[in-house]
Design a protein around this motif. Sequence first.
Motif, PDB file in Angstrom:
ATOM      1  N   TYR A   1       4.381  -3.294  -0.782  1.00  0.00           N
ATOM      2  CA  TYR A   1       3.848  -4.045   0.357  1.00  0.00           C
ATOM      3  C   TYR A   1       5.003  -4.506   1.239  1.00  0.00           C
ATOM      4  O   TYR A   1       5.699  -5.465   0.896  1.00  0.00           O
ATOM      5  CB  TYR A   1       3.061  -5.263  -0.129  1.00  0.00           C
ATOM      6  CG  TYR A   1       1.892  -4.965  -1.021  1.00  0.00           C
ATOM      7  CD1 TYR A   1       0.666  -4.582  -0.496  1.00  0.00           C
ATOM      8  CD2 TYR A   1       2.009  -5.078  -2.407  1.00  0.00           C
ATOM      9  CE1 TYR A   1      -0.412  -4.315  -1.318  1.00  0.00           C
ATOM     10  CE2 TYR A   1       0.933  -4.817  -3.237  1.00  0.00           C
ATOM     11  CZ  TYR A   1      -0.273  -4.429  -2.691  1.00  0.00           C
ATOM     12  OH  TYR A   1      -1.343  -4.168  -3.511  1.00  0.00           O
TER      13      TYR A   1
ATOM     14  N   VAL B   1       3.767  -9.123   4.524  1.00  0.00           N
ATOM     15  CA  VAL B   1       3.033 -10.163   3.801  1.00  0.00           C
ATOM     16  C   VAL B   1       2.777 -11.351   4.720  1.00  0.00           C
ATOM     17  O   VAL B   1       3.473 -11.546   5.719  1.00  0.00           O
ATOM     18  CB  VAL B   1       3.809 -10.631   2.547  1.00  0.00           C
ATOM     19  CG1 VAL B   1       4.012  -9.488   1.581  1.00  0.00           C
ATOM     20  CG2 VAL B   1       5.156 -11.249   2.940  1.00  0.00           C
TER      21      VAL B   1
ATOM     22  N   ALA C   1      -1.516  -9.018   2.350  1.00  0.00           N
ATOM     23  CA  ALA C   1      -0.393  -8.096   2.501  1.00  0.00           C
ATOM     24  C   ALA C   1      -0.956  -6.743   2.910  1.00  0.00           C
ATOM     25  O   ALA C   1      -2.176  -6.510   2.860  1.00  0.00           O
ATOM     26  CB  ALA C   1       0.409  -7.980   1.204  1.00  0.00           C
ATOM     27  N   LEU C   2      -0.069  -5.861   3.319  1.00  0.00           N
ATOM     28  CA  LEU C   2      -0.472  -4.498   3.663  1.00  0.00           C
ATOM     29  C   LEU C   2       0.565  -3.547   3.095  1.00  0.00           C
ATOM     30  O   LEU C   2       1.767  -3.726   3.302  1.00  0.00           O
ATOM     31  CB  LEU C   2      -0.560  -4.316   5.184  1.00  0.00           C
ATOM     32  CG  LEU C   2      -1.046  -2.941   5.661  1.00  0.00           C
ATOM     33  CD1 LEU C   2      -2.486  -2.701   5.220  1.00  0.00           C
ATOM     34  CD2 LEU C   2      -0.926  -2.826   7.180  1.00  0.00           C
ATOM     35  N   GLY C   3       0.076  -2.539   2.352  1.00  0.00           N
ATOM     36  CA  GLY C   3       1.017  -1.608   1.739  1.00  0.00           C
ATOM     37  C   GLY C   3       0.325  -0.391   1.169  1.00  0.00           C
ATOM     38  O   GLY C   3      -0.807  -0.066   1.537  1.00  0.00           O
TER      39      GLY C   3
ATOM     40  N   THR D   1      -0.538   1.848  -2.515  1.00  0.00           N
ATOM     41  CA  THR D   1      -0.628   1.854  -3.967  1.00  0.00           C
ATOM     42  C   THR D   1      -0.716   3.285  -4.474  1.00  0.00           C
ATOM     43  O   THR D   1      -1.530   4.071  -3.976  1.00  0.00           O
ATOM     44  CB  THR D   1      -1.858   1.065  -4.456  1.00  0.00           C
ATOM     45  OG1 THR D   1      -1.776  -0.274  -3.977  1.00  0.00           O
ATOM     46  CG2 THR D   1      -1.932   1.056  -5.973  1.00  0.00           C
TER      47      THR D   1
ATOM     48  N   THR E   1      -3.502  -0.121   1.056  1.00  0.00           N
ATOM     49  CA  THR E   1      -4.092  -1.231   0.314  1.00  0.00           C
ATOM     50  C   THR E   1      -3.876  -2.566   1.021  1.00  0.00           C
ATOM     51  O   THR E   1      -2.784  -2.837   1.528  1.00  0.00           O
ATOM     52  CB  THR E   1      -3.485  -1.310  -1.100  1.00  0.00           C
ATOM     53  OG1 THR E   1      -3.676  -0.060  -1.763  1.00  0.00           O
ATOM     54  CG2 THR E   1      -4.146  -2.404  -1.919  1.00  0.00           C
ATOM     55  N   MET E   2      -4.934  -3.382   1.025  1.00  0.00           N
ATOM     56  CA  MET E   2      -4.826  -4.751   1.554  1.00  0.00           C
ATOM     57  C   MET E   2      -5.543  -5.710   0.603  1.00  0.00           C
ATOM     58  O   MET E   2      -6.759  -5.649   0.462  1.00  0.00           O
ATOM     59  CB  MET E   2      -5.429  -4.863   2.950  1.00  0.00           C
ATOM     60  CG  MET E   2      -5.431  -6.303   3.482  1.00  0.00           C
ATOM     61  SD  MET E   2      -6.050  -6.452   5.168  1.00  0.00           S
ATOM     62  CE  MET E   2      -4.610  -5.893   6.079  1.00  0.00           C
TER      63      MET E   2
ATOM     64  N   GLU F   1      -9.386  -6.784  -3.330  1.00  0.00           N
ATOM     65  CA  GLU F   1      -8.446  -5.786  -2.835  1.00  0.00           C
ATOM     66  C   GLU F   1      -9.215  -4.566  -2.360  1.00  0.00           C
ATOM     67  O   GLU F   1     -10.117  -4.078  -3.050  1.00  0.00           O
ATOM     68  CB  GLU F   1      -7.464  -5.400  -3.945  1.00  0.00           C
ATOM     69  CG  GLU F   1      -6.414  -4.380  -3.521  1.00  0.00           C
ATOM     70  CD  GLU F   1      -5.380  -4.128  -4.614  1.00  0.00           C
ATOM     71  OE1 GLU F   1      -4.671  -5.087  -4.989  1.00  0.00           O
ATOM     72  OE2 GLU F   1      -5.315  -2.992  -5.097  1.00  0.00           O
TER      73      GLU F   1
END
Length: 266
Positions: free
Chosen positions: A105, A108, A124-126, A128, A168-169, A190
């Motif tokens: 992520y 954040v 957060a944003l990233g 997975t 993913t958030m 999530e």
Amino acid sequence: MKKVLFIAFMAMVCHSGFAQDNDATDSLSGRKKTSLVNINTTGKDGKSKTTKVKVDIVHRSKNAYFEINPTVEFGWNRFMDHGKLKVGSNNSDLRLDKGPEFAFYPVVGGVYLDKGHFLKLSTALGITWNTYHFEKDITLEKGQDMLTIIPEGDIHFSKNLLRSRYLTMPLIFSIYPVRKSEFQINMGVEGGILLGAKTKQISKEEGKVKVRGDFNLNPVRYGLRFGLGTETVNIYAKYYMTDVFANGEGPKDFNTVSIGINVGFF
């Protein structure tokens, strides 16, 4: 997997650097940290021009923050079949040998919901990565209307995996039960959007084979997550309520669960 490990290493280095920068910034202004970005353009006269733009990479106030501050998760995922961690006989071809999970992520943010900073809502944003190493010598066919599994009786794989990649958030509610302590208990939801997937097989007979596709994975997934720890390190558990495979394209009531450690918690 080498790319994932490289991202993890760089994220740890960046997080350490950002943490030091944040401490220095907070001691000076307590508000934000900016970075200069050069933008090269060409004017009407044909000459190149460089414009410097200030970009906030860290913004903090007394009750909120939003920043580029890499956070990583290292975990272990398994399949849950009809509420049981052991995959049943009907889906025995999908039994796993192991299943590492990794998340990264870069962005954040969070806001405290009370004056005493006992309650916090963060996100957060990233990306997975979920990796599934199969026990059996099977091949997943891509581009099929239904999940298609081919047993490979004449081939033995030393490595046989499926790896998914989701944008993913999470949205997490944290409680700080001890005054003036970083200890927290958190829970939340999530969501993820499938970016892609691939299989990787290694055998003496065919060498290394990589195939990219969606392999009937669920294009959208959502789940619950729980955790406890400090502002820096958390132990987490996740349960995805959506099936691993798309509706009508794979086994029903077949989910992913995972546990792991979060470093640089948001």
